[in-house]
Each structure stands twice: as structure tokens, then as C-alpha cells.
Write an enzyme that holds these catalytic residues in place. Structure first.
Site, PDB file in Angstrom:
ATOM      1  N   THR A  81      94.132 -27.324  40.388  1.00  0.00           N
ATOM      2  CA  THR A  81      94.388 -26.373  39.299  1.00  0.00           C
ATOM      3  C   THR A  81      95.423 -25.353  39.754  1.00  0.00           C
ATOM      4  O   THR A  81      95.474 -24.997  40.937  1.00  0.00           O
ATOM      5  CB  THR A  81      93.067 -25.675  38.920  1.00  0.00           C
ATOM      6  OG1 THR A  81      92.176 -26.661  38.393  1.00  0.00           O
ATOM      7  CG2 THR A  81      93.273 -24.584  37.878  1.00  0.00           C
TER       8      THR A  81
ATOM      9  N   SER B  74      99.623 -23.510  39.031  1.00  0.00           N
ATOM     10  CA  SER B  74     100.986 -23.848  38.615  1.00  0.00           C
ATOM     11  C   SER B  74     101.592 -24.961  39.471  1.00  0.00           C
ATOM     12  O   SER B  74     102.372 -25.769  38.970  1.00  0.00           O
ATOM     13  CB  SER B  74     101.864 -22.597  38.647  1.00  0.00           C
ATOM     14  OG  SER B  74     101.851 -22.019  39.934  1.00  0.00           O
ATOM     15  N   THR B  75     101.248 -25.025  40.754  1.00  0.00           N
ATOM     16  CA  THR B  75     101.788 -26.090  41.605  1.00  0.00           C
ATOM     17  C   THR B  75     101.078 -27.409  41.299  1.00  0.00           C
ATOM     18  O   THR B  75     101.727 -28.463  41.190  1.00  0.00           O
ATOM     19  CB  THR B  75     101.638 -25.722  43.096  1.00  0.00           C
ATOM     20  OG1 THR B  75     101.972 -24.341  43.274  1.00  0.00           O
ATOM     21  CG2 THR B  75     102.550 -26.583  43.962  1.00  0.00           C
TER      22      THR B  75
ATOM     23  N   ASP C 197      95.917 -30.382  45.681  1.00  0.00           N
ATOM     24  CA  ASP C 197      95.684 -29.082  45.045  1.00  0.00           C
ATOM     25  C   ASP C 197      96.613 -28.033  45.653  1.00  0.00           C
ATOM     26  O   ASP C 197      97.163 -28.229  46.754  1.00  0.00           O
ATOM     27  CB  ASP C 197      94.211 -28.673  45.267  1.00  0.00           C
ATOM     28  CG  ASP C 197      93.711 -27.670  44.230  1.00  0.00           C
ATOM     29  OD1 ASP C 197      94.539 -27.099  43.497  1.00  0.00           O
ATOM     30  OD2 ASP C 197      92.493 -27.457  44.170  1.00  0.00           O
ATOM     31  N   GLY C 198      96.779 -26.925  44.969  1.00  0.00           N
ATOM     32  CA  GLY C 198      97.573 -25.804  45.480  1.00  0.00           C
ATOM     33  C   GLY C 198      96.712 -24.883  46.324  1.00  0.00           C
ATOM     34  O   GLY C 198      95.547 -25.168  46.610  1.00  0.00           O
ATOM     35  N   ALA C 199      97.284 -23.758  46.735  1.00  0.00           N
ATOM     36  CA  ALA C 199      96.528 -22.756  47.504  1.00  0.00           C
ATOM     37  C   ALA C 199      97.224 -21.413  47.337  1.00  0.00           C
ATOM     38  O   ALA C 199      98.413 -21.353  47.003  1.00  0.00           O
ATOM     39  CB  ALA C 199      96.458 -23.137  48.974  1.00  0.00           C
TER      40      ALA C 199
ATOM     41  N   GLY D 130      93.431 -18.851  40.656  1.00  0.00           N
ATOM     42  CA  GLY D 130      93.401 -19.387  39.282  1.00  0.00           C
ATOM     43  C   GLY D 130      91.991 -19.513  38.732  1.00  0.00           C
ATOM     44  O   GLY D 130      91.803 -19.963  37.606  1.00  0.00           O
TER      45      GLY D 130
ATOM     46  N   GLU E  86      87.089 -26.848  42.632  1.00  0.00           N
ATOM     47  CA  GLU E  86      88.074 -27.266  43.642  1.00  0.00           C
ATOM     48  C   GLU E  86      87.396 -27.563  44.974  1.00  0.00           C
ATOM     49  O   GLU E  86      87.754 -28.511  45.673  1.00  0.00           O
ATOM     50  CB  GLU E  86      89.125 -26.169  43.826  1.00  0.00           C
ATOM     51  CG  GLU E  86      90.042 -26.027  42.626  1.00  0.00           C
ATOM     52  CD  GLU E  86      91.000 -24.858  42.721  1.00  0.00           C
ATOM     53  OE1 GLU E  86      92.019 -24.890  42.031  1.00  0.00           O
ATOM     54  OE2 GLU E  86      90.742 -23.901  43.478  1.00  0.00           O
TER      55      GLU E  86
ATOM     56  N   LYS F 267     103.545 -19.080  50.648  1.00  0.00           N
ATOM     57  CA  LYS F 267     102.079 -19.098  50.796  1.00  0.00           C
ATOM     58  C   LYS F 267     101.634 -19.136  52.257  1.00  0.00           C
ATOM     59  O   LYS F 267     100.440 -19.025  52.536  1.00  0.00           O
ATOM     60  CB  LYS F 267     101.503 -20.321  50.065  1.00  0.00           C
ATOM     61  CG  LYS F 267     101.902 -20.440  48.597  1.00  0.00           C
ATOM     62  CD  LYS F 267     101.055 -19.558  47.740  1.00  0.00           C
ATOM     63  CE  LYS F 267     101.312 -19.687  46.252  1.00  0.00           C
ATOM     64  NZ  LYS F 267     100.914 -20.924  45.650  1.00  0.00           N
TER      65      LYS F 267
HETATM   66  C1  A5P Z   1      93.108 -22.200  41.375  1.00  0.00           C
HETATM   67  O1  A5P Z   1      91.805 -21.724  41.293  1.00  0.00           O
HETATM   68  C2  A5P Z   1      93.670 -21.916  42.713  1.00  0.00           C
HETATM   69  O2  A5P Z   1      92.885 -22.260  43.802  1.00  0.00           O
HETATM   70  C3  A5P Z   1      95.070 -22.462  42.867  1.00  0.00           C
HETATM   71  O3  A5P Z   1      95.089 -23.681  43.512  1.00  0.00           O
HETATM   72  C4  A5P Z   1      95.841 -21.479  43.640  1.00  0.00           C
HETATM   73  O4  A5P Z   1      95.617 -20.231  43.021  1.00  0.00           O
HETATM   74  C5  A5P Z   1      97.330 -21.793  43.675  1.00  0.00           C
HETATM   75  O5  A5P Z   1      97.871 -21.646  42.399  1.00  0.00           O
HETATM   76  P1  A5P Z   1      99.435 -21.666  42.164  1.00  0.00           P
HETATM   77  O6  A5P Z   1      99.917 -23.017  42.519  1.00  0.00           O
HETATM   78  O7  A5P Z   1      99.589 -21.338  40.709  1.00  0.00           O
HETATM   79  O8  A5P Z   1     100.024 -20.587  43.026  1.00  0.00           O
END
Ligand code: A5P
Length: 236
Positions: free
Chosen positions: A32, A34-35, A87-89, A104, A110, A128
Site C-alpha cells: 500500500t 504511492s510506491t 511493498d513500500g516503506a 499510509g 502489511e 527513505k
Molecule cells: C502504508 O501503510 C505504508 O506502510 C507505506 O508502505 C509507506 O508509507 C510508504 O508509502 P509511500 O510509498 O507512499 O511513501
């Protein structure tokens, strides 16, 4: 105010590299944020070209997006294990590849997905990367709504000032119906210990520290895309 889409080309580059690791017939975990949204887009293109996969999304938002783009979804009733989650971070600690996630608001699903995955690939742009977790982001802590003030007071004893997350003037509610307390800890020397004491606090559902879970981190910068794997031991 800075352009919120300024990092999009880097996010997209990291996402596209990650999707190269997807193989036919895999069960995937879809992150979840934007990435991760660029991952969903890149994956959808491969599915449209004939790739056969099923995916478990980590939020209602990702589920809706994946469905709209034609990615077949599944659930833990049909698949107990996931081959690969992407997933993103919010923060990635250099060396250990430990993470803070949950900005997010999807940290609980997650973490369940990451814990059930054989491989967990994290996609980020180089902003990041941190030397120590907590430098840039608070730890999001998902808590039940009942008695949230008491839970916040208990967490405060750990040396943080929890803030109840608000979005557009309203209290943020997770997909699981819970609240989030954002807990700043400036620089976290012993994340493993902190994770344990946070999760032992009554009222806490889960926290956004992801320790020892990343099998690879794909980092996009102006110099290109790097694949990092966990290095010289984990700080515990
Ligand atoms: C969602 O709950 C988060 O763990 C996202 O993976 C994290 O906030 C990274 O989001 P962006 O890719 O939008 O920076």
C-alpha cells in the site's frame, strides 16, 4: 510546498525493477502507498500480457486499484503462504534493512502479509534511507479505539509523545476499524526491544517496525536502481 509527485519517476523505477522478480503462477502480496501503487500498475501490465498470478492486497485501497486493473485477487482462505510480497516503506535502515512502515495506515495487513511471505521486497527512493530508524518518521502504532487515551498514556511512559492520527480534520480509521497513534522516538538504538514493549502494551494491535523481514530493498536514486540485501547482521 514541495511537489508531492517529484519522486514519482524514482518510485516508478524501483517498482518496475521489483516486478521483474515476479514469476508465473506466484501468489503475491501487494503493498500500500504511492510506491506500491506503481508496483500494481507495472504488475497489471504484465498480467495483461499473459502473466498468471494471484495477489493478496494489504488494503482496501490497493484491492480496489488491483481489481480495476485486472489483477486477480485471492485471500488467506485460499493461500496460507505468499511467494513474494512487494511493498513500500517510510524508512529503511542502511545495513539491517529494518523498516518503519504505516504512514499510509495499512501497517497491520502489511505486516501479516510480510510475515506470511517467502520473500519480501521493499521498494523505495533514496530519500527513505536512514542510518537509524526513527530519524525521519514516528512509529505508527495501531490501537483499538476503546480506551485509546489510556493506551496513549501507557505508550508515553516509553519515552514518546503519541499523537492520534488525523486526516482532513477527522480521526483516521484503519481498514480494521482501529486508530493510529504516531509515536516519535528520534533515533531507535534497540528496535527489537522497543517492538516488544510496544506490542505488550494493552490496547495495542500492532506497530510499524518491520525488523528482519526484508529479503531485498530496491532503491532508486538519480544514479540508477540498486538492489540491496540484508548486510552485516541486524541491530537488536
Ligand atoms: C502504508 O501503510 C505504508 O506502510 C507505506 O508502505 C509507506 O508509507 C510508504 O508509502 P509511500 O510509498 O507512499 O511513501
Amino acid at each position: 510546498m514541495s511537489d508531492p509527485h517529484a519522486r514519482d519517476p524514482l518510485k516508478r523505477a524501483a517498482a518496475e525493477r521489483a516486478v521483474e522478480f515476479v514469476e508465473n503462477r506466484m501468489v503475491l502480496g501487494l503493498g500500500t502507498g504511492s510506491t506500491a501503487a506503481f508496483v500494481v500498475e507495472a504488475l497489471a501490465r504484465r498480467v495483461a500480457q499473459g502473466l498468471s498470478v494471484v495477489a493478496i492486497p494489504t488494503s482496501e485501497h490497493t484491492a480496489e486499484m488491483a481489481r480495476g486493473l485486472g489483477i486477480p485477487l485471492t485471500n488467506f482462505g485460499e493461500h496460507r503462504r505468499i511467494d513474494l510480497a512487494i511493498d513500500g516503506a517510510d524508512e529503511v535502515e542502511r545495513g539491517t534493512l529494518n523498516l518503519i512502515k504505516g504512514h499510509g495506515g495499512a501497517l497491520l495487513r502489511e505486516k501479516i502479509v510480510a510475515a506470511a511471505s517467502e520473500r519480501f521486497i521493499v521498494v523505495v527512493d533514496d530519500e527513505k534511507l536512514v542510518d537509524r530508524l526513527g530519524e525521519r518518521f514516528p512509529i505508527p502504532v495501531e490501537i483499538v479505539r476503546f480506551g485509546w487515551q489510556a493506551t496513549a498514556a501507557a505508550l508515553e511512559k516509553l519515552g514518546t509523545k503519541p499523537e492520534l492520527r488525523q486526516t482532513d480534520g477527522r480521526t483516521f480509521i484503519t481498514d480494521g476499524g482501529d486508530f493510529i497513534l504516531d509515536c516519535p522516538f528520534s533515533s531507535i538504538a534497540q528496535p527489537r526491544q522497543l517492538e516488544q514493549v510496544i506490542n505488550m502494551t494493552v490496547g495495542v494491535v500492532e506497530n510499524g517496525l518491520f525488523l528482519g523481514r526484508s529479503t531485498a530493498v530496491i532503491v532508486a536514486s538519480d544514479n540508477g536502481v540498486d538492489v540491496m540485501t540484508p548486510g552485516a547482521g541486524e541491530k537488536a
